[in-house]
Design an enzyme around this catalytic site. Structure first.
Site, short mmCIF file in Angstrom:
data_model
loop_
_atom_site.label_atom_id
_atom_site.label_comp_id
_atom_site.label_asym_id
_atom_site.label_seq_id
_atom_site.Cartn_x
_atom_site.Cartn_y
_atom_site.Cartn_z
CD GLU A 1 -2.77 1.34 2.38
OE1 GLU A 1 -3.59 2.26 2.37
OE2 GLU A 1 -2.76 0.44 3.24
CG ASP B 1 -7.55 -2.03 1.35
OD1 ASP B 1 -6.91 -1.70 2.37
OD2 ASP B 1 -7.76 -1.26 0.40
CB ILE C 1 -1.45 -0.25 9.65
CG1 ILE C 1 -0.17 -0.48 10.44
CG2 ILE C 1 -2.62 -0.03 10.62
CD1 ILE C 1 0.19 0.66 11.39
CG ASP C 2 -7.22 -3.08 6.26
OD1 ASP C 2 -7.51 -1.94 5.85
OD2 ASP C 2 -7.97 -4.06 6.17
CG ASP D 1 -3.26 -2.47 4.17
OD1 ASP D 1 -2.51 -1.61 4.68
OD2 ASP D 1 -4.47 -2.27 3.97
CB THR E 1 -4.00 3.90 8.63
OG1 THR E 1 -3.24 2.87 7.99
CG2 THR E 1 -3.06 4.95 9.17
#
Length: 273
Positions: A74, A219, A96-97, A94, A99
């Site tokens: 990402e 995601d 940190i999905d 990802d 954020t």
């Protein structure tokens, strides 16, 4: 003949799980501290130093162990690197999905990792370090949470269903109308602000369906496989085949439920990843 063995996939999974746990400690350490944020595409799309650190950590570790592997992340994509697949093993990350949740200290945050070989997702990991929930799947071998087998609920009636649906600034009116249609059909709705977590709650039977659009491949790549391996139905919201790059998804606990949801929705076209 496959270009990888079961033992190789297990090794890849173990490597990625170990990185996810190490990255999870970074999330835990920074969770209740003030974060320095930058804005990417909109105010609702922040990035923190921790996002960048975790992606760099993952890429560096994998490159050292598997030099031929490629990456789609990402934060690197947001920085201008193009999303592209070859037949080479490609990790989709990802860091940190969720954020925005992370910035606000809301513990629906996940590290999402998928491996694609010959343009097919073959393993997925979703780790919520704040709840210490490690969801994993290898294609054809089932889905697990903390090494325990998980399965979708099997719910078939929309009036008895709990569905994840969201509305964001992009195409807000259409998404709100879709939510209204689901509510009028008798469904309960929830929204976590973390795509990977929502998908995993369908996989473990807590939710009965998940519908969304406008996200990106990183995601959903891991979570979509986990839902499939947990016995779920994975589709485009139109009812056609799911395309990882098309930025739309419908997962459901049964074909009957998916078939009920699809005609209720107004569908949105997005540029492909």
């Amino acid at each position: 003949m496959a270009d990888y063995t079961t033992e190789e996939l297990k090794e890849y999974l173990e490597t990625a799980v170990n990185i996810a746990r190490t990255a999870g400690k970074e999330v835990q350490n920074k969770f209740y501290k003030k974060k320095r944020t930058e804005i990417k595409s909109s105010l609702g799309d922040p990035v923190t130093e921790t996002d960048k650190l975790i992606e760099k950590m993952f890429v560096t570790t994998i490159k050292e162990k598997y030099p031929s592997h490629r990456f789609i992340g990402e934060e690197s994509t947001a920085a201008g690197k193009r999303t592209s697949f070859t037949d080479n093993p490609t990790w989709i990350i990802d860091p940190i999905d969720g954020t925005t949740n992370f910035v606000h200290c809301l513990p629906y945050v996940c590290i999402s990792i998928a491996l694609v070989i010959k343009q097919q997702v073959v393993l997925g990991i979703v780790y919520n370090p704040m709840h210490d929930l490690m969801y994993t799947a290898i294609k054809g071998q089932g889905a697990f949470c903390n090494e325990e087998t998980i399965h979708v609920s099997g719910q078939e009636e929309i009036g008895r269903s709990l569905i994840h649906a969201s509305a964001t600034m992009s195409n807000c009116e259409i998404k709100l109308n879709n939510m209204k249609a689901l509510l009028q059909a008798g469904a309960g709705l929830r929204y976590f602000g973390c795509v990977a977590e929502g998908l995993c709650h369908v996989a473990n039977g807590s939710l009965d369906a998940y519908v969304d659009s406008g996200f990106h491949a990183w995601d959903v790549a891991a979570g979509a496989l986990i839902v499939e391996e947990a016995g779920g139905i994975l589709l485009d919201p139109t009812g056609g085949p799911f395309d990882l790059m098309c930025r739309r998804i419908l997962v459901a606990s049964s074909q009957n439920l998916a078939s009920t949801i699809t005609p209720l929705l107004t569908h949105i076209e997005y540029p492909k990843d």
